[in-house]
Design an enzyme around this catalytic site. Structure first.
Site, short mmCIF file in Angstrom:
data_model
loop_
_atom_site.label_atom_id
_atom_site.label_comp_id
_atom_site.label_asym_id
_atom_site.label_seq_id
_atom_site.Cartn_x
_atom_site.Cartn_y
_atom_site.Cartn_z
N GLU A 1 0.85 -1.18 0.00
CA GLU A 1 0.00 0.00 0.00
C GLU A 1 0.89 1.23 0.00
OE1 GLU A 1 -3.48 2.22 2.68
OE2 GLU A 1 -2.67 0.27 3.31
N ASN B 1 -4.68 4.97 -2.33
CA ASN B 1 -5.96 5.36 -1.74
C ASN B 1 -6.61 6.45 -2.57
OD1 ASN B 1 -6.11 3.97 1.09
ND2 ASN B 1 -4.01 4.67 0.91
N GLU C 1 -7.76 1.75 -3.50
CA GLU C 1 -8.48 1.46 -2.27
C GLU C 1 -9.45 2.59 -1.94
OE1 GLU C 1 -5.90 0.53 0.97
OE2 GLU C 1 -4.83 -1.05 -0.13
N ASP D 1 -11.54 -0.68 1.51
CA ASP D 1 -10.70 -0.51 2.69
C ASP D 1 -11.57 -0.41 3.94
OD1 ASP D 1 -8.42 -0.20 4.13
OD2 ASP D 1 -8.00 1.85 3.50
N GLU E 1 -5.74 -6.07 8.00
CA GLU E 1 -4.90 -4.93 8.38
C GLU E 1 -4.59 -4.95 9.88
OE1 GLU E 1 -5.80 -1.17 5.79
OE2 GLU E 1 -7.70 -1.86 6.60
#
Length: 398
Positions: free
Chosen positions: A175, A233, A265, A295, A352
């Site tokens: 990420e 993101n 995401e 997410d 996560e």
């Protein structure tokens, strides 16, 4: 470790003596102690603050919760270790409060004092990115001029947090997270600048700078025969730009890379805020071969509905479920259900917030395969991430 400064906030004299003695045995020299929140604040103002507060919650006078609020506002502590006899629900609420105050929560020591556990939590503080004292002492947001200068000078750069196979340790991607290499404040995390960037409408500008640098890294890796999927993101406001898919396609074409190397995401909240027409962009990104991840799955209320409506390829389980594994048995049932759902819908499930070996083993027993979190790696700058990729390409090399 001996250079760390720590405050022991404990109203019971014998418990405080045990903690101070144990910390000295661990090699700490800069140890302060206080019996209540008010005296602790006065002490911290006099000494200029400490790195860590080892904090009890139940105290006469100013309790631990009020102390943490005042200390965060004054900028006199950076990290917190809880050491208090309270129930699991209250512990969880306090943990959330600590994070909302902008403090680093290192963990819960509990009682009686566990020296090995304390040593592990102190090491976690040492591993945190460096924050200059000037930054700790002020919560002032950066100005528009400061942000624009930073964007113009290329001070914003991507950090990469690996996603790994929990059983084999094999790298599954990363990420991309924004960091600001500020010329005076050091490397800043998003909490210090993202609210201001959103306020000034510069999210899109930051996104394209990060994407450009990420694609440059992918292009560089491709020359040596290596590939890595990078996840970026997307902010809700970006979805209203109907040309986003076209711009991503142009960026990929410019460097000669396929869309399959990118994942985007989105949080459930972001999807709820996005205009219906903007969802066209998500469909077009998937048509280009890009991945699409939901997410913080489970943090909202309409996740299942959105999973059915949109062409997601990945689900990222909110870290809150991992943190609650030990204290809330139902969290395990939720995770096991998410595993079954992801398999039935042909989605990749990424967990996560994995921080301990115990969490890893429990998640494996529940059927989880891919995760990211401090147990495996913290966000890495470009050079460190490149070195990690090289180690994975040559696992026997040291």
């Amino acid at each position: 470790m001996k250079n760390l400064s720590i405050l022991v906030l404990e109203d019971e004299p014998f418990q405080r003596l045990i903690a101070v003695t144990a910390l000295r045995q661990l090699g700490l020299e800069k140890i302060h102690e206080a019996a209540d929140g008010a005296s602790a604040l006065s002490l911290l103002e006099a000494c200029g603050g400490v790195d860590i507060a080892l904090c009890d919650l139940r105290m006469s006078g100013m309790d631990g919760a009020a102390f943490l609020r005042h200390a965060s506002q004054a900028g006199v502590i950076r990290s917190v270790i809880l050491s208090s006899e309270v129930g699991p629900e209250l512990r969880q609420a306090t943990t959330a409060m600590i994070r909302c105050l902008g403090l680093d929560f290192l963990g819960d020591l509990g009682k009686p004092f566990d020296m090995q556990r304390a040593a592990d939590l102190l090491e976690r503080h040492i591993a945190l990115p460096t924050r200059p004292e000037a930054l700790v002492a002020t919560n002032a947001p950066p100005s528009l001029e400061e942000i624009l200068r930073g964007l113009e000078q290329g001070e914003f750069e991507p950090y990469f947090q690996p996603k790994v196979c929990m059983r084999s340790g094999e790298l599954q991607g990363a990420e991309v997270l924004a960091r600001w290499r500020h010329p005076h404040r050091g490397v800043l995390s998003p909490g210090h600048f993202l609210p201001a960037i959103e306020h000034h409408g510069l999210v899109d500008c930051l996104f394209w700078r990060l994407l450009e640098q990420g694609l440059e890294l992918q292009q560089e890796l491709g020359l040596s025969g290596r590939q890595v999927n990078l996840a970026f993101n997307l902010h809700p406001r970006q979805l209203s730009n109907l040309d986003i898919a076209e711009r991503v396609g142009q960026a990929l074409e410019l460097v000669g890379l396929p869309g399959s190397g990118l994942t985007f995401e989105l949080t459930e909240t972001g999807l709820l805020e996005a205009p219906a027409a903007s969802l066209e962009s998500l469909v077009r990104l998937r048509l280009m071969g890009c991945g699409l991840a939901m997410d913080d799955f489970g943090a909202g209320y309409s996740s299942l509905d959105r999973l059915c409506e949109l062409p997601f390829s990945e689900v990222k389980l909110d870290a809150a479920f991992v943190r609650k594994l030990n204290n809330q048995p139902r969290s395990g049932a939720v995770i096991r259900g998410a595993v079954a759902m992801a398999e039935a819908m042909d989605l990749t499930l990424v967990v996560e917030g994995v921080e301990t070996t115990e969490q890893r083993e429990r998640l494996l027993s529940l059927g989880c395969k891919v995760a990211q979190g401090f147990l495996f790696a913290r966000p890495l700058d470009r050079n460190s991430f490149r070195a990690l990729l090289a180690d994975h390409a040559h696992p026997g090399r040291h």
